[in-house]
Design an enzyme around this catalytic site. Structure first.
Site, short mmCIF file in Angstrom:
data_model
loop_
_atom_site.label_atom_id
_atom_site.label_comp_id
_atom_site.label_asym_id
_atom_site.label_seq_id
_atom_site.Cartn_x
_atom_site.Cartn_y
_atom_site.Cartn_z
N ASP A 88 -166.35 -34.49 56.19
CA ASP A 88 -167.55 -34.21 56.97
C ASP A 88 -167.42 -34.75 58.39
O ASP A 88 -166.76 -35.76 58.61
CB ASP A 88 -168.76 -34.85 56.26
CG ASP A 88 -170.07 -34.25 56.71
OD1 ASP A 88 -170.04 -33.26 57.49
OD2 ASP A 88 -171.13 -34.76 56.31
N HIS B 242 -162.85 -28.37 63.34
CA HIS B 242 -162.19 -27.94 62.09
C HIS B 242 -160.67 -27.93 62.28
O HIS B 242 -159.92 -28.34 61.40
CB HIS B 242 -162.68 -26.55 61.68
CG HIS B 242 -164.15 -26.48 61.40
ND1 HIS B 242 -164.79 -27.44 60.64
CD2 HIS B 242 -165.11 -25.61 61.78
CE1 HIS B 242 -166.08 -27.14 60.55
NE2 HIS B 242 -166.31 -26.04 61.25
N LEU C 8 -148.00 -34.30 43.64
CA LEU C 8 -149.45 -34.26 43.84
C LEU C 8 -150.03 -32.87 43.59
O LEU C 8 -149.45 -31.87 44.01
CB LEU C 8 -149.74 -34.67 45.30
CG LEU C 8 -151.19 -34.59 45.76
CD1 LEU C 8 -152.02 -35.71 45.15
CD2 LEU C 8 -151.27 -34.65 47.28
C1 FPP Z 1 -167.55 -30.34 57.49
O1 FPP Z 1 -167.81 -30.71 58.83
C2 FPP Z 1 -166.32 -29.58 57.34
C3 FPP Z 1 -166.23 -28.28 56.89
C4 FPP Z 1 -167.42 -27.50 56.51
C5 FPP Z 1 -164.95 -27.56 56.82
C6 FPP Z 1 -163.74 -28.37 56.44
C7 FPP Z 1 -162.52 -27.58 56.78
C8 FPP Z 1 -161.38 -28.07 57.33
C9 FPP Z 1 -161.13 -29.51 57.57
C10 FPP Z 1 -160.29 -27.15 57.74
C11 FPP Z 1 -159.61 -26.31 56.72
C12 FPP Z 1 -159.19 -26.98 55.50
C13 FPP Z 1 -157.98 -26.90 54.88
C14 FPP Z 1 -157.86 -27.44 53.52
C15 FPP Z 1 -156.77 -26.31 55.51
P1 FPP Z 1 -169.11 -30.14 59.53
O2 FPP Z 1 -168.78 -28.85 60.20
O3 FPP Z 1 -170.22 -30.06 58.53
O4 FPP Z 1 -169.40 -31.27 60.59
P2 FPP Z 1 -170.84 -31.75 61.13
O5 FPP Z 1 -171.56 -32.32 59.94
O6 FPP Z 1 -170.49 -32.77 62.13
O7 FPP Z 1 -171.52 -30.54 61.71
#
Ligand code: FPP
Length: 241
Positions: A15, A32, A126
């Site tokens: 997050d 991201h 893993l």
């Molecule tokens: C949450 O941060 C994150 C996500 C919804 C997406 C996670 C995806 C990745 C890290 C990239 C792709 C993954 C892989 C496995 C290759 P948020 O957008 O909710 O952040 P915020 O709470 O600050 O708005």
């Protein structure tokens, strides 16, 4: 560090990508993109420490409600990362797995993901599970439906249903429950992630945002976990016996 107390399974709610990008006045998608670097380090770290299972919450069922540009960019990032990372996953003996409603994902994402899963299926290190369009309540409801169908068809006796049997119908069947669940960015919620499986998990909530969560932060998480005593409802004295 005490290598004996390394969890078999660590699950992470990644997050804070959006907030990370905002800090730099950038579009959320940059958050991201930088989050992918943390994913790579997390996989490496778990491999080095001998963790057997790492589960990452990469996209929740609720994430479909985000603006379409962000959802599309996330899908693209996912496909790109899968294609780019598969050779390294193989080199590092990592087996890729996915849970969630994958059929709701665009066909090209599913195809690439399935190719990577097949390509890494013989690896013995893993197991990296990506939770994609995943929601725990739906997972539980789906398990109930399947079991109810079997009962209606008289294939099973309702009295024979126990926890172990129920678990075998969850998407995580065959994967031990996570001993440690990490959520970055200071939020302290499960947000519909592994609700059943988290019954005895330790929780760790660092304030660092996911793109900044690197090996040294993971090391801290593991140290904190090792300090905690896991009792499963028993007394400390019983555990010492
Ligand atoms: C949450 O941060 C994150 C996500 C919804 C997406 C996670 C995806 C990745 C890290 C990239 C792709 C993954 C892989 C496995 C290759 P948020 O957008 O909710 O952040 P915020 O709470 O600050 O708005």
């Amino acid at each position: 560090m005490d290598n004996l107390k390394v969890p078999r399974h660590i699950a992470i709610i990644m997050d804070g990508n959006g907030r990370w990008a905002k800090k730099f006045g950038l579009n959320r998608i940059y958050g991201h993109k930088n989050g992918v670097k943390s994913v790579r380090e997390a996989v490496e770290f778990c491999g080095e420490k001998g963790v057997e299972f790492l589960t990452l919450y990469a996209f929740s069922t609720e994430n479909w409600n985000r603006p379409s540009e962000e959802v599309n960019a996330l899908m693209e990032l996912l496909v790109d990362s899968i294609i780019k990372e598969t050779p390294d996953l193989n080199k590092n003996n990592v087996r890729l797995n996915a849970i969630g409603n994958l059929h709701t994902f665009p066909e090209n994402v599913c195809t690439k993901l399935n190719q990577a899963i097949v390509s890494t299926s013989n690896n013995t290190g893993l197991t990296l599970t990506l939770a994609l369009a995943y929601g725990s309540r739906l997972e539980i409801v789906e398990a109930v439906k399947q079991i109810a169908r079997k009962a209606a068809e008289k294939e099973i006796e309702p009295e024979s249903i126990n926890e172990k049997f129920f678990e075998s119908y969850l998407a995580t069947s065959g994967i031990p429950d996570p001993e440690l669940i990490i959520r970055t960015s200071g939020e302290q919620r499960l947000s519909n992630f592994l609700l059943w499986q988290a019954a005895y998990s330790e929780f760790y909530f660092p304030t660092v945002l996911w793109p900044d969560f690197r090996k040294k932060n993971f090391e801290e998480a593991l140290k904190e976990y090792q300090k905690r005593e896991r009792r499963f409802g028993k007394t400390s004295e019983q555990l010492k016996q």
